[in-house]
Design a protein around this motif. Structure first.
Motif, mmCIF file in Angstrom:
data_model
loop_
_atom_site.group_PDB
_atom_site.id
_atom_site.type_symbol
_atom_site.label_atom_id
_atom_site.label_comp_id
_atom_site.label_asym_id
_atom_site.label_seq_id
_atom_site.Cartn_x
_atom_site.Cartn_y
_atom_site.Cartn_z
ATOM 1 N N UNK A 35 -53.351 40.071 31.788
ATOM 2 C CA UNK A 35 -54.758 39.391 32.082
ATOM 3 C C UNK A 35 -54.291 38.065 32.256
ATOM 4 N N UNK A 36 -54.397 37.442 33.652
ATOM 5 C CA UNK A 36 -54.196 36.050 33.970
ATOM 6 C C UNK A 36 -55.209 35.015 33.257
ATOM 7 N N UNK A 37 -56.172 35.709 33.188
ATOM 8 C CA UNK A 37 -57.461 34.683 32.468
ATOM 9 C C UNK A 37 -57.089 34.596 31.031
ATOM 10 N N UNK A 38 -56.674 35.542 30.526
ATOM 11 C CA UNK A 38 -56.341 35.529 28.775
ATOM 12 C C UNK A 38 -55.423 34.518 28.817
ATOM 13 N N UNK A 39 -54.222 34.655 29.642
ATOM 14 C CA UNK A 39 -53.174 33.637 29.590
ATOM 15 C C UNK A 39 -53.419 32.223 29.656
ATOM 16 N N UNK A 40 -54.358 31.804 30.564
ATOM 17 C CA UNK A 40 -54.920 30.726 30.663
ATOM 18 C C UNK A 40 -55.818 30.095 29.563
ATOM 19 N N UNK A 41 -56.652 30.935 29.215
ATOM 20 C CA UNK A 41 -57.579 30.553 28.083
ATOM 21 C C UNK A 41 -56.948 30.239 26.877
ATOM 22 N N UNK A 42 -55.694 30.782 26.674
ATOM 23 C CA UNK A 42 -55.125 30.471 25.070
ATOM 24 C C UNK A 42 -53.601 29.905 25.425
ATOM 25 N N UNK A 43 -53.558 28.606 24.880
ATOM 26 C CA UNK A 43 -52.125 28.037 25.020
ATOM 27 C C UNK A 43 -51.064 28.647 24.151
ATOM 28 N N UNK A 44 -51.475 29.316 23.177
ATOM 29 C CA UNK A 44 -50.346 29.954 22.509
ATOM 30 C C UNK A 44 -50.130 31.492 22.628
ATOM 31 N N UNK A 45 -50.669 31.933 23.866
ATOM 32 C CA UNK A 45 -50.534 33.540 24.189
ATOM 33 C C UNK A 45 -49.356 33.890 24.450
ATOM 34 N N UNK A 46 -48.405 33.317 24.945
ATOM 35 C CA UNK A 46 -46.854 33.846 25.033
ATOM 36 C C UNK A 46 -45.787 33.271 24.119
ATOM 37 N N UNK A 47 -46.423 32.569 22.880
ATOM 38 C CA UNK A 47 -45.332 32.300 21.922
ATOM 39 C C UNK A 47 -45.260 33.465 21.153
ATOM 40 N N UNK A 48 -43.917 33.682 20.662
ATOM 41 C CA UNK A 48 -43.202 34.523 20.064
ATOM 42 C C UNK A 48 -43.694 35.797 20.288
ATOM 43 N N UNK A 49 -43.353 36.295 21.767
ATOM 44 C CA UNK A 49 -43.542 37.666 22.091
ATOM 45 C C UNK A 49 -43.004 38.881 21.491
ATOM 46 N N UNK A 50 -41.987 38.505 21.062
ATOM 47 C CA UNK A 50 -41.083 39.597 20.362
ATOM 48 C C UNK A 50 -41.926 40.069 18.882
ATOM 49 N N UNK A 51 -42.514 39.003 18.265
ATOM 50 C CA UNK A 51 -43.033 39.734 17.216
ATOM 51 C C UNK A 51 -44.374 40.233 17.298
#
Length: 72
Positions: A30-46
């Motif tokens: 969801x693009x809106x989820x990624x834009x709303x949270x600045x830490x959304x893509x941090x540490x994707x492996x965990x």
């Protein structure tokens, strides 16, 4: 009759698990989820590891329930 109920349970479990995977992918992309949270893509492996662990727990639980019903 017992085999029919067990098969129905297995089919429902597979449908629910497939739906959960599809829903997870929809929410995750969801693009809106990624834009709303600045830490959304941090540490994707965990995050992926935790998600896969939850799926593994659910799959094991379904297998245990399925085997318990089969052995009755």
């Amino acid at each position: 009759m017992k085999l029919l109920n067990t098969t129905a349970l297995l089919i429902v479990a597979v449908i629910v698990m497939a739906g959960a995977v599809v829903w997870t992918v929809i929410v995750g992309s969801s693009l809106s989820r990624k834009e709303a949270t600045s830490t959304y893509s941090v540490n994707p492996a965990r995050k992926l590891g935790r998600l896969l662990a939850m799926y593994a727990v659910v799959i094991v639980a379904v297998i245990v329930i399925f085997l318990a019903i089969m052995n009755q």
